[in-house]
Design a protein around this motif. Sequence first.
Motif, PDB file in Angstrom:
ATOM      1  N   ALA A 143     -35.135  34.719 -22.661  1.00  0.00           N
ATOM      2  CA  ALA A 143     -35.255  34.798 -24.227  1.00  0.00           C
ATOM      3  C   ALA A 143     -33.715  34.747 -24.853  1.00  0.00           C
ATOM      4  O   ALA A 143     -33.906  34.079 -25.755  1.00  0.00           O
ATOM      5  CB  ALA A 143     -35.876  36.317 -24.664  1.00  0.00           C
ATOM      6  N   ARG A 144     -32.693  35.159 -24.098  1.00  0.00           N
ATOM      7  CA  ARG A 144     -31.632  34.774 -24.708  1.00  0.00           C
ATOM      8  C   ARG A 144     -31.323  33.529 -24.599  1.00  0.00           C
ATOM      9  O   ARG A 144     -30.428  32.616 -25.617  1.00  0.00           O
ATOM     10  CB  ARG A 144     -30.362  35.722 -23.973  1.00  0.00           C
ATOM     11  N   ILE A 145     -31.517  32.753 -23.430  1.00  0.00           N
ATOM     12  CA  ILE A 145     -31.429  31.317 -23.348  1.00  0.00           C
ATOM     13  C   ILE A 145     -32.107  30.493 -24.580  1.00  0.00           C
ATOM     14  O   ILE A 145     -31.779  29.635 -24.811  1.00  0.00           O
ATOM     15  CB  ILE A 145     -31.668  30.812 -22.039  1.00  0.00           C
ATOM     16  N   PRO A 153     -36.590  32.792 -31.688  1.00  0.00           N
ATOM     17  CA  PRO A 153     -36.426  34.322 -31.760  1.00  0.00           C
ATOM     18  C   PRO A 153     -36.789  34.876 -30.463  1.00  0.00           C
ATOM     19  O   PRO A 153     -37.701  34.493 -29.807  1.00  0.00           O
ATOM     20  CB  PRO A 153     -37.491  34.834 -32.747  1.00  0.00           C
ATOM     21  N   SER A 154     -35.918  35.673 -30.185  1.00  0.00           N
ATOM     22  CA  SER A 154     -36.142  36.250 -28.649  1.00  0.00           C
ATOM     23  C   SER A 154     -37.347  37.236 -28.728  1.00  0.00           C
ATOM     24  O   SER A 154     -37.975  37.096 -27.630  1.00  0.00           O
ATOM     25  CB  SER A 154     -34.818  37.196 -28.335  1.00  0.00           C
ATOM     26  N   GLY A 155     -37.746  37.842 -29.527  1.00  0.00           N
ATOM     27  CA  GLY A 155     -39.106  38.540 -29.736  1.00  0.00           C
ATOM     28  C   GLY A 155     -40.344  37.818 -29.334  1.00  0.00           C
ATOM     29  O   GLY A 155     -41.028  38.021 -28.595  1.00  0.00           O
ATOM     30  N   LYS A 156     -40.306  36.495 -29.788  1.00  0.00           N
ATOM     31  CA  LYS A 156     -41.462  35.590 -29.449  1.00  0.00           C
ATOM     32  C   LYS A 156     -41.386  35.319 -28.113  1.00  0.00           C
ATOM     33  O   LYS A 156     -42.498  35.178 -27.296  1.00  0.00           O
ATOM     34  CB  LYS A 156     -41.185  34.173 -30.469  1.00  0.00           C
ATOM     35  N   THR A 157     -40.281  34.918 -27.497  1.00  0.00           N
ATOM     36  CA  THR A 157     -40.169  34.540 -26.139  1.00  0.00           C
ATOM     37  C   THR A 157     -40.705  35.588 -25.133  1.00  0.00           C
ATOM     38  O   THR A 157     -41.232  35.315 -24.153  1.00  0.00           O
ATOM     39  CB  THR A 157     -38.787  34.227 -25.783  1.00  0.00           C
ATOM     40  N   LEU A 158     -40.115  36.865 -25.584  1.00  0.00           N
ATOM     41  CA  LEU A 158     -40.380  37.896 -24.785  1.00  0.00           C
ATOM     42  C   LEU A 158     -41.914  38.207 -24.623  1.00  0.00           C
ATOM     43  O   LEU A 158     -42.689  38.731 -23.863  1.00  0.00           O
ATOM     44  CB  LEU A 158     -39.751  39.122 -25.247  1.00  0.00           C
ATOM     45  N   LEU A 159     -42.654  38.093 -25.931  1.00  0.00           N
ATOM     46  CA  LEU A 159     -43.930  38.023 -26.258  1.00  0.00           C
ATOM     47  C   LEU A 159     -45.070  37.104 -25.051  1.00  0.00           C
ATOM     48  O   LEU A 159     -45.706  37.564 -24.727  1.00  0.00           O
ATOM     49  CB  LEU A 159     -44.537  37.714 -27.734  1.00  0.00           C
ATOM     50  N   ALA A 160     -44.493  35.938 -25.380  1.00  0.00           N
ATOM     51  CA  ALA A 160     -45.122  34.899 -24.555  1.00  0.00           C
ATOM     52  C   ALA A 160     -45.063  35.066 -22.863  1.00  0.00           C
ATOM     53  O   ALA A 160     -45.852  35.009 -22.163  1.00  0.00           O
ATOM     54  CB  ALA A 160     -44.432  33.678 -24.896  1.00  0.00           C
ATOM     55  N   CYS A 161     -43.677  35.488 -22.512  1.00  0.00           N
ATOM     56  CA  CYS A 161     -43.709  36.213 -21.084  1.00  0.00           C
ATOM     57  C   CYS A 161     -44.437  37.211 -20.746  1.00  0.00           C
ATOM     58  O   CYS A 161     -44.991  37.220 -19.597  1.00  0.00           O
ATOM     59  CB  CYS A 161     -42.019  36.315 -20.863  1.00  0.00           C
ATOM     60  N   ASP A 162     -44.282  38.409 -21.509  1.00  0.00           N
ATOM     61  CA  ASP A 162     -45.290  39.407 -21.572  1.00  0.00           C
ATOM     62  C   ASP A 162     -46.722  38.915 -21.395  1.00  0.00           C
ATOM     63  O   ASP A 162     -47.469  39.546 -20.536  1.00  0.00           O
ATOM     64  CB  ASP A 162     -45.017  40.577 -22.473  1.00  0.00           C
ATOM     65  N   ALA A 163     -47.139  37.909 -22.137  1.00  0.00           N
ATOM     66  CA  ALA A 163     -48.484  37.759 -22.085  1.00  0.00           C
ATOM     67  C   ALA A 163     -49.011  37.211 -20.819  1.00  0.00           C
ATOM     68  O   ALA A 163     -50.079  37.416 -20.202  1.00  0.00           O
ATOM     69  CB  ALA A 163     -49.002  36.850 -23.295  1.00  0.00           C
ATOM     70  N   LEU A 164     -48.161  36.437 -20.085  1.00  0.00           N
ATOM     71  CA  LEU A 164     -48.308  35.561 -19.217  1.00  0.00           C
ATOM     72  C   LEU A 164     -48.552  36.648 -17.784  1.00  0.00           C
ATOM     73  O   LEU A 164     -49.494  36.679 -17.152  1.00  0.00           O
ATOM     74  CB  LEU A 164     -47.311  34.708 -18.801  1.00  0.00           C
ATOM     75  N   VAL A 165     -47.377  37.522 -17.815  1.00  0.00           N
ATOM     76  CA  VAL A 165     -47.589  38.496 -16.777  1.00  0.00           C
ATOM     77  C   VAL A 165     -48.888  39.673 -16.852  1.00  0.00           C
ATOM     78  O   VAL A 165     -49.410  39.845 -15.816  1.00  0.00           O
ATOM     79  CB  VAL A 165     -46.223  39.446 -16.768  1.00  0.00           C
ATOM     80  N   LEU A 166     -49.129  39.721 -18.222  1.00  0.00           N
ATOM     81  CA  LEU A 166     -50.172  40.820 -18.466  1.00  0.00           C
ATOM     82  C   LEU A 166     -51.676  40.160 -18.112  1.00  0.00           C
ATOM     83  O   LEU A 166     -52.658  40.618 -17.621  1.00  0.00           O
ATOM     84  CB  LEU A 166     -50.196  41.502 -19.590  1.00  0.00           C
TER      85      LEU A 166
END
Length: 295
Positions: A143-145, A153-166
């Motif tokens: 997310a930082r990269i 925005p870091s929040g959007k990247t984290l949300l996308a990563c979380d969605a894939l893992v979930l």
Amino acid sequence: MKKINSKTIFELFMIAIGCAIYGLSLDMISVPNKLADGGISGIALILRHFWKINMGLSTLILNIPLIILGYHFMGKHLLAYTIWGTICLSFFLAFWRLVPIISQLNLEHDLFLSAILAGSLSGFGLGLVFRYNGTSGGTDIIARIFQLKLGIPSGKTLLACDALVLLASLSYLDIKHMMYTLFASYVLAKVMDTVQQGAYSARGLFIISNNYQEIGTVINNKLERGFTYLKGIGGYQKTERPVIYVVVSPREVPIIKNSVEKIDPNAFISIIEVHEALGEGFTYEQKKLKLFKHR
């Protein structure tokens, strides 16, 4: 080598506070209420479920390539902050389990409330970590990269990563807990972006009018706001025309709109959202708006 100054110490302290809040959210809300997790933690849960791999070991192994990637893109300074954040999060995840308050908060009967609290606390904690140039490891590095290189925005990247893992976690999770976890991740992303970018939201106005001088005088006298004349060129007639740019609080927007309409009903006004405003009138002492003036 960069010397450690008071600013660096303060940033490291705030990163630790953010990790403490994030760790508290995981231990006090997510785990007791059987909410899954995204990112590296979610992958570690999958590995433990199917192959009985120790979560501490898998988390460490999965973080190594991400830390190397983070060093390549972020440099030594941010890498040091990332390692500090990873250590702090690991410490507080172990520390909070020893505090009696963990067993006192039972929200298992209400998964909706659990998801809101988990997302809010986690988002606030991670928002502090990111606001002060740190990460807690894992997908935070990605997310930082993305934020540094692509402006996402870091929040959007984290949300996308979380969605894939979930989505992968559906292999062992029931759909009910997975959906509540996804909702918590959404809340986390929104809260984190608010904390990181600044809760105070301002408005930026671009005003195009032939009566720009009169409008500028009204903005200066009525709102006591500074403004800037930008050089604009009309797209059709190619004529030069000054553009007024001013940043105001949301409550001042109607005042400017009404004032501009009285001066020039044909004026063009474009209003944009400013996530954070720094400088005189915002982060410095703000001038009070005079609602009543003596004539």
